[in-house]
Design a protein around this motif. Structure first.
Motif, short mmCIF file in Angstrom:
data_model
loop_
_atom_site.label_atom_id
_atom_site.label_comp_id
_atom_site.label_asym_id
_atom_site.label_seq_id
_atom_site.Cartn_x
_atom_site.Cartn_y
_atom_site.Cartn_z
N VAL A 236 0.84 -1.20 0.00
CA VAL A 236 0.00 0.00 0.00
C VAL A 236 0.87 1.25 0.00
O VAL A 236 1.84 1.35 0.76
CB VAL A 236 -0.93 0.02 1.23
N VAL A 237 0.52 2.19 -0.86
CA VAL A 237 1.17 3.51 -0.89
C VAL A 237 0.20 4.52 -0.31
O VAL A 237 -0.96 4.60 -0.76
CB VAL A 237 1.58 3.88 -2.33
N ILE A 238 0.65 5.26 0.68
CA ILE A 238 -0.17 6.28 1.34
C ILE A 238 0.57 7.62 1.28
O ILE A 238 1.76 7.68 1.57
CB ILE A 238 -0.48 5.90 2.80
N SER A 239 -0.14 8.67 0.90
CA SER A 239 0.43 10.02 0.94
C SER A 239 -0.02 10.72 2.21
O SER A 239 -1.05 10.38 2.79
CB SER A 239 -0.01 10.83 -0.28
N GLY A 240 0.76 11.71 2.63
CA GLY A 240 0.45 12.44 3.84
C GLY A 240 1.11 11.80 5.05
O GLY A 240 1.63 10.69 5.00
N SER A 241 1.08 12.54 6.16
CA SER A 241 1.60 12.03 7.43
C SER A 241 0.88 12.70 8.59
O SER A 241 1.40 12.76 9.71
CB SER A 241 3.11 12.24 7.53
N GLY A 242 -0.32 13.22 8.31
CA GLY A 242 -1.16 13.75 9.37
C GLY A 242 -2.03 12.65 9.95
O GLY A 242 -1.80 11.46 9.71
N ASN A 243 -3.07 13.04 10.67
CA ASN A 243 -3.93 12.06 11.33
C ASN A 243 -4.51 11.02 10.38
O ASN A 243 -4.52 9.83 10.68
CB ASN A 243 -5.09 12.77 12.05
N VAL A 244 -5.01 11.47 9.23
CA VAL A 244 -5.65 10.54 8.31
C VAL A 244 -4.64 9.50 7.83
O VAL A 244 -4.89 8.29 7.89
CB VAL A 244 -6.27 11.28 7.11
N ALA A 245 -3.48 9.95 7.37
CA ALA A 245 -2.46 9.04 6.85
C ALA A 245 -1.94 8.11 7.94
O ALA A 245 -1.75 6.91 7.71
CB ALA A 245 -1.32 9.83 6.23
N ILE A 246 -1.67 8.66 9.11
CA ILE A 246 -1.11 7.86 10.21
C ILE A 246 -2.04 6.71 10.57
O ILE A 246 -1.62 5.55 10.69
CB ILE A 246 -0.83 8.75 11.43
N PHE A 247 -3.33 7.02 10.72
CA PHE A 247 -4.24 5.96 11.19
C PHE A 247 -4.75 5.08 10.07
O PHE A 247 -5.17 3.94 10.31
CB PHE A 247 -5.35 6.58 12.05
N ALA A 248 -4.66 5.55 8.81
CA ALA A 248 -4.89 4.65 7.69
C ALA A 248 -3.75 3.63 7.62
O ALA A 248 -3.97 2.44 7.38
CB ALA A 248 -4.99 5.43 6.38
N THR A 249 -2.53 4.11 7.85
CA THR A 249 -1.38 3.22 7.89
C THR A 249 -1.54 2.18 9.00
O THR A 249 -1.32 0.98 8.79
CB THR A 249 -0.09 4.03 8.10
N GLU A 250 -1.95 2.65 10.17
CA GLU A 250 -2.10 1.75 11.32
C GLU A 250 -3.12 0.65 11.02
O GLU A 250 -2.86 -0.54 11.26
CB GLU A 250 -2.51 2.55 12.54
N LYS A 251 -4.28 1.04 10.50
CA LYS A 251 -5.33 0.05 10.26
C LYS A 251 -4.97 -0.87 9.09
O LYS A 251 -5.22 -2.09 9.15
CB LYS A 251 -6.67 0.74 10.00
#
Length: 448
Positions: A236-251
């Motif tokens: 998975v590639v995720i952009s950003g590193s704010g709340n949305v990106a951090i917790f999308a990464t976590e889940k």
């Protein structure tokens, strides 16, 4: 393409009135293209002028925000609140503090919010607000003084039964706390007027995680229903590193995927072994650092200048979680070339129309923002309920409700897509399902 005469006529009117607001025009055109089979099936919407009313905000509030910096110099910013549509509930939508904020950006966000909130099935109308103030590089005292000045004007226009703002880009727990404190001081009332509050003063467990977790719940359900597949074993590639990106990464990691990127406005990091989330959290949530620091701390990780390069990284699933129009047509083509099969949006309108056309041409599973990132406002709505009841639900209770809402959004979208002759089209389905509920409420309430 717009082919329905009613839709074309209303869009031409929007272009004439708001031709200087490209983001708003883009959002309206994307929605209108999807709604053509709906208005053709419901001629009563034209007679009631539903589309004409839908694209015109009920209220646009623009105001001066004067505040004093740490050197004693007066600074002046612009504040906005667009109260777009209250057919199904009080206005609901975040506040964004960023130099790019202007009336057109706030209108596009507020317009999208109407349908997003409708999809959650919770009684919330659409609104959005913010300022061109940039908290980056400001002291806590400067941010506090700005927030107090901003709320001094905004408090005249909001309330728990009228308009309930939340956070958005650069408006997190710190800013919400300052805004809530000023509202309470001026209005002398303790109410659920803002969501995203701290747990100590009316916030909800799982609110911080909600948009990112919800994005993954939506993606997982869409994968299950449409592809008989899951996150397990996917890159998975995720952009950003704010709340949305951090917790999308976590889940996503919890669901068995390997997330290999994170980014900010300066550049992106690529970690072939998988992002170490504790380090990203320390950098971004711990001391508000830059993502470049990740590569300095993790052996084997690479840092690249320029955030758009994140879409050149091969992946199975892409979750854009940064900002609007971050994926253009060329980036979408690169994603497809490198094996991407799924794009679900955590940011608001992160794909240009050209990018969406590439997704559709190549048969990607595409989850539009108004559906895929509705988890944040869904838990905001749950926070409003908890505030009204004067109680708090556990993390597990709230998270279970969030998961159920996101799964129901997939089901609603697919049902609407089938009803209007576009089976499997999550974008058309989301727009149609969200719109019909709002349109019927507008017709029932008369000409307002």
């Amino acid at each position: 393409m717009l082919t329905d005469e009613y839709v074309k006529r209303v869009y031409a009117q929007v272009e004439k009135r708001d031709g200087d607001q490209p983001e708003f025009l883009q959002a309206v055109q994307e929605v209108f293209e999807s709604l053509q089979p709906v208005v053709e099936k419901h001629p009563e919407y034209e007679k009631a002028g539903v589309l004409e009313r839908l694209v015109e905000p009920e209220r646009v509030i623009k105001f001066r925000v004067a505040w004093t910096d740490d050197e004693g110099k007066v600074q002046v910013n612009r504040g906005y609140r667009v109260q777009f549509n209250s057919a199904i509930g009080p206005y609901k939508g975040g506040l964004r503090f960023h130099p790019s904020v202007n009336e057109g950006v706030i209108k596009f966000l507020g317009f999208e919010q109407i349908l997003k909130n409708s999809l959650t099935t919770l009684p919330m109308g659409g609104g959005k607000g913010g300022s061109d103030f940039d908290p980056k590089g400001k002291s806590d005292a400067e941010v506090m003084r700005f927030c107090q000045a901003f709320m001094t004007e905004l408090c005249r226009h909001i309330g728990q039964f009228t308009d309930v703002p939340a956070g958005d880009i650069n408006v997190g727990a710190r800013e919400i706390g300052y805004l809530f404190g000023q509202y309470k001081r001026i209005r002398d009332e303790y109410s659920g007027v803002l969501t995203g509050k701290g747990l100590e003063f009316g916030g909800s467990l799982a609110r911080t995680e909600a948009t990112g977790y919800g994005l993954c719940y939506y993606t997982a359900e869409a994968l299950r229903v449409l592809r008989d597949d899951s996150f397990e074993g996917k890159t998975v590639v995720i952009s950003g590193s704010g709340n949305v990106a951090i917790f999308a990464t976590e889940k996503a990691q919890q669901l068995g995927a390997k997330v290999v990127t994170a980014s900010d406005s300066n550049g992106y990091v690529y970690d072939p072994d998988g992002i170490k989330l504790d380090i990203v959290k320390d950098i971004k949530l711990g001391h508000r650092g830059r993502i470049k620091e990740y590569a300095e701390r993790v052996p084997g990780a690479e840092y690249h200048e320029g955030c758009s390069g994140v879409w050149t990284v091969p992946c199975d699933i892409a979750l854009p979680c940064a900002t609007q129009n971050e994926i253009d047509g060329a980036s979408a083509e690169t994603l497809v070339k490198n094996g991407c099969k799924v794009v679900c949006e955590g940011a608001n309108m992160p794909s240009t129309p050209e990018a969406i056309a590439v997704y559709q041409k190549n048969g990607l599973l595409y989850g539009p923002a108004k559906a895929a990132n509705a988890g944040g406002v869904a838990v905001s709505g749950l926070e409003m309920s908890q505030n009204s009841y004067r109680l708090s639900w556990t993390f597990e209770e709230t998270d279970a409700k969030l998961k159920s809402i996101m799964e129901s959004i997939v089901a609603e979208s697919l049902a609407a897509a089938k009803e209007y002759g576009h089976e499997g089209d999550l974008m058309l389905g989301a727009n149609a399902a969200g719109f019909v509920k709002v349109a019927n409420a507008m017709v029932a309430q008369g000409v307002l």
